[in-house]
Motif scaffolding. Structure first.
Motif, PDB file in Angstrom:
ATOM      1  N   GLY A  83      -3.560  -5.452  -3.855  1.00  0.00           N
ATOM      2  CA  GLY A  83      -3.051  -4.174  -4.334  1.00  0.00           C
ATOM      3  C   GLY A  83      -4.076  -3.105  -3.992  1.00  0.00           C
ATOM      4  N   GLY A  84      -3.665  -1.872  -3.951  1.00  0.00           N
ATOM      5  CA  GLY A  84      -4.596  -0.801  -3.601  1.00  0.00           C
ATOM      6  C   GLY A  84      -5.064  -0.950  -2.167  1.00  0.00           C
ATOM      7  N   ASN A  85      -6.377  -1.035  -1.956  1.00  0.00           N
ATOM      8  CA  ASN A  85      -6.943  -1.126  -0.604  1.00  0.00           C
ATOM      9  C   ASN A  85      -7.176  -2.568  -0.155  1.00  0.00           C
ATOM     10  OD1 ASN A  85      -7.008   1.656  -0.354  1.00  0.00           O
ATOM     11  ND2 ASN A  85      -9.030   1.798  -1.294  1.00  0.00           N
ATOM     12  N   GLY A  86      -6.713  -3.542  -0.900  1.00  0.00           N
ATOM     13  CA  GLY A  86      -6.931  -4.942  -0.544  1.00  0.00           C
ATOM     14  C   GLY A  86      -5.696  -5.560   0.079  1.00  0.00           C
ATOM     15  N   LEU A  87      -5.504  -6.831  -0.197  1.00  0.00           N
ATOM     16  CA  LEU A  87      -4.290  -7.518   0.247  1.00  0.00           C
ATOM     17  C   LEU A  87      -3.086  -6.850  -0.399  1.00  0.00           C
ATOM     18  CD1 LEU A  87      -5.445 -11.223  -0.190  1.00  0.00           C
ATOM     19  CD2 LEU A  87      -5.190  -9.975   1.947  1.00  0.00           C
ATOM     20  N   PRO A  88      -1.898  -7.086   0.135  1.00  0.00           N
ATOM     21  CA  PRO A  88      -0.714  -6.496  -0.504  1.00  0.00           C
ATOM     22  C   PRO A  88      -0.597  -6.954  -1.962  1.00  0.00           C
ATOM     23  CG  PRO A  88      -0.157  -7.461   1.616  1.00  0.00           C
ATOM     24  CD  PRO A  88      -1.574  -7.872   1.316  1.00  0.00           C
ATOM     25  N   GLU A  89      -0.093  -6.065  -2.790  1.00  0.00           N
ATOM     26  CA  GLU A  89       0.102  -6.419  -4.191  1.00  0.00           C
ATOM     27  C   GLU A  89       1.178  -7.486  -4.303  1.00  0.00           C
ATOM     28  OE1 GLU A  89       2.942  -2.541  -4.624  1.00  0.00           O
ATOM     29  OE2 GLU A  89       0.945  -2.509  -5.452  1.00  0.00           O
ATOM     30  N   ALA A  90       1.116  -8.242  -5.379  1.00  0.00           N
ATOM     31  CA  ALA A  90       2.159  -9.226  -5.656  1.00  0.00           C
ATOM     32  C   ALA A  90       3.290  -8.512  -6.380  1.00  0.00           C
ATOM     33  CB  ALA A  90       1.587 -10.352  -6.520  1.00  0.00           C
ATOM     34  N   ARG A  91       4.509  -8.746  -5.950  1.00  0.00           N
ATOM     35  CA  ARG A  91       5.660  -8.103  -6.582  1.00  0.00           C
ATOM     36  C   ARG A  91       6.540  -9.171  -7.213  1.00  0.00           C
ATOM     37  NH1 ARG A  91       6.627  -3.020  -5.908  1.00  0.00           N
ATOM     38  NH2 ARG A  91       5.270  -1.800  -4.582  1.00  0.00           N
ATOM     39  N   VAL A  92       6.931  -8.912  -8.446  1.00  0.00           N
ATOM     40  CA  VAL A  92       7.774  -9.842  -9.186  1.00  0.00           C
ATOM     41  C   VAL A  92       9.026  -9.098  -9.619  1.00  0.00           C
ATOM     42  CG1 VAL A  92       7.918 -11.322 -11.231  1.00  0.00           C
ATOM     43  CG2 VAL A  92       5.735 -11.090 -10.012  1.00  0.00           C
ATOM     44  N   GLN A  93      10.179  -9.646  -9.268  1.00  0.00           N
ATOM     45  CA  GLN A  93      11.460  -9.042  -9.631  1.00  0.00           C
ATOM     46  C   GLN A  93      12.036  -9.813 -10.806  1.00  0.00           C
ATOM     47  OE1 GLN A  93      12.958  -6.427  -7.734  1.00  0.00           O
ATOM     48  NE2 GLN A  93      14.418  -6.258  -9.429  1.00  0.00           N
ATOM     49  N   THR A  94      12.405  -9.103 -11.841  1.00  0.00           N
ATOM     50  CA  THR A  94      13.066  -9.726 -12.972  1.00  0.00           C
ATOM     51  C   THR A  94      14.209  -8.819 -13.414  1.00  0.00           C
ATOM     52  OG1 THR A  94      12.840 -10.520 -15.237  1.00  0.00           O
ATOM     53  CG2 THR A  94      11.295  -8.820 -14.551  1.00  0.00           C
ATOM     54  N   GLY A  95      15.429  -9.274 -13.196  1.00  0.00           N
ATOM     55  CA  GLY A  95      16.582  -8.436 -13.503  1.00  0.00           C
ATOM     56  C   GLY A  95      16.543  -7.174 -12.669  1.00  0.00           C
ATOM     57  N   SER A  96      16.630  -6.035 -13.321  1.00  0.00           N
ATOM     58  CA  SER A  96      16.608  -4.754 -12.610  1.00  0.00           C
ATOM     59  C   SER A  96      15.203  -4.170 -12.521  1.00  0.00           C
ATOM     60  CB  SER A  96      17.528  -3.752 -13.318  1.00  0.00           C
ATOM     61  OG  SER A  96      17.034  -3.503 -14.624  1.00  0.00           O
ATOM     62  N   MET A  97      14.227  -4.887 -13.035  1.00  0.00           N
ATOM     63  CA  MET A  97      12.856  -4.378 -13.046  1.00  0.00           C
ATOM     64  C   MET A  97      11.986  -5.118 -12.025  1.00  0.00           C
ATOM     65  SD  MET A  97       9.991  -4.014 -16.124  1.00  0.00           S
ATOM     66  CE  MET A  97      10.996  -4.909 -17.212  1.00  0.00           C
ATOM     67  N   GLU A  98      11.151  -4.354 -11.337  1.00  0.00           N
ATOM     68  CA  GLU A  98      10.182  -4.943 -10.418  1.00  0.00           C
ATOM     69  C   GLU A  98       8.783  -4.566 -10.919  1.00  0.00           C
ATOM     70  OE1 GLU A  98      10.159  -5.438  -5.806  1.00  0.00           O
ATOM     71  OE2 GLU A  98       9.317  -3.468  -6.284  1.00  0.00           O
ATOM     72  N   VAL A  99       7.911  -5.553 -10.944  1.00  0.00           N
ATOM     73  CA  VAL A  99       6.540  -5.341 -11.402  1.00  0.00           C
ATOM     74  C   VAL A  99       5.608  -5.577 -10.225  1.00  0.00           C
ATOM     75  CG1 VAL A  99       4.743  -6.144 -12.976  1.00  0.00           C
ATOM     76  CG2 VAL A  99       7.108  -6.108 -13.735  1.00  0.00           C
ATOM     77  N   ALA A 100       4.682  -4.651 -10.002  1.00  0.00           N
ATOM     78  CA  ALA A 100       3.676  -4.796  -8.950  1.00  0.00           C
ATOM     79  C   ALA A 100       2.364  -5.208  -9.606  1.00  0.00           C
ATOM     80  CB  ALA A 100       3.501  -3.485  -8.202  1.00  0.00           C
ATOM     81  N   LEU A 101       1.780  -6.292  -9.132  1.00  0.00           N
ATOM     82  CA  LEU A 101       0.535  -6.808  -9.688  1.00  0.00           C
ATOM     83  C   LEU A 101      -0.600  -6.598  -8.699  1.00  0.00           C
ATOM     84  CD1 LEU A 101       1.910 -10.216 -11.010  1.00  0.00           C
ATOM     85  CD2 LEU A 101       1.554  -8.119 -12.330  1.00  0.00           C
ATOM     86  N   GLY A 102      -1.714  -6.156  -9.194  1.00  0.00           N
ATOM     87  CA  GLY A 102      -2.899  -5.968  -8.370  1.00  0.00           C
ATOM     88  C   GLY A 102      -4.134  -6.271  -9.179  1.00  0.00           C
ATOM     89  N   GLY A 103      -5.234  -6.442  -8.505  1.00  0.00           N
ATOM     90  CA  GLY A 103      -6.477  -6.706  -9.215  1.00  0.00           C
ATOM     91  C   GLY A 103      -7.529  -7.285  -8.298  1.00  0.00           C
ATOM     92  N   VAL A 104      -8.482  -7.960  -8.906  1.00  0.00           N
ATOM     93  CA  VAL A 104      -9.587  -8.572  -8.184  1.00  0.00           C
ATOM     94  C   VAL A 104      -9.701 -10.016  -8.629  1.00  0.00           C
ATOM     95  CG1 VAL A 104     -12.058  -8.496  -7.706  1.00  0.00           C
ATOM     96  CG2 VAL A 104     -10.802  -6.367  -8.089  1.00  0.00           C
ATOM     97  N   ILE A 105      -9.756 -10.913  -7.662  1.00  0.00           N
ATOM     98  CA  ILE A 105      -9.940 -12.340  -7.929  1.00  0.00           C
ATOM     99  C   ILE A 105     -11.414 -12.647  -7.692  1.00  0.00           C
ATOM    100  CG2 ILE A 105      -9.327 -14.681  -7.231  1.00  0.00           C
ATOM    101  CD1 ILE A 105      -6.668 -13.461  -6.149  1.00  0.00           C
TER     102      ILE A 105
END
Length: 144
Positions: A83-105
């Protein structure tokens, strides 16, 4: 703590360092010099706490390194951003909502078996954190 563990394990993994305690001492000293302005003008209490912390960090680095050595998984990446300037963010679709996940591992380890890459995500925990539902509802302080 994260700075020292990351850099010491990285150096041990790539062969730059061979001894966990030496690598730990190097990065504690480097952090003190570069991030905290050196030992000059530090209180006696601060220096005493730093000496105690050295013992704990050394023990943690030795334990992490022993775990790495005993495993077929080997570190592939440290402080991997998504996410941000790193790898693509993880996107999770649930019903009509999509959540974008980002961070640092903190660390990603890999192991190849029968031509297939297996990954292990490692998150160092060095403190305590209280759970607050309001933080979760506002997308703050989330852990995966």
């Amino acid at each position: 703590m994260h700075y020292v563990v990351e850099h010491a394990i990285r150096d041990l993994t790539d062969g730059t360092a061979t001894d966990p305690d030496t690598a730990t001492a190097l990065y504690i000293d480097r952090y003190l010099a570069e991030k905290l302005g050196g030992a000059a003008n530090k209180t006696a209490r601060f220096l005493r706490l730093l000496r105690a912390l050295r013992k704990h960090i050394s023990a943690i680095v030795r334990d992490v390194w022993a775990e790495v050595c005993a495993s077929d998984f080997k570190p592939l990446s440290f402080e991997l951003r998504f996410g941000g300037n790193g790898l693509p963010e993880a996107r999770v679709q649930t019903g009509s909502m999509e959540v974008a996940l980002g961070g640092v591992i903190d660390r990603v380890d890999g192991y190849v078996k029968d031509g297939r890459l297996y990954l292990k995500v490692v998150d160092y925990k060095t403190g305590s954190k209280s759970f607050r539902l309001s933080d979760v509802l506002n997308g703050l302080n989330l852990q995966m």
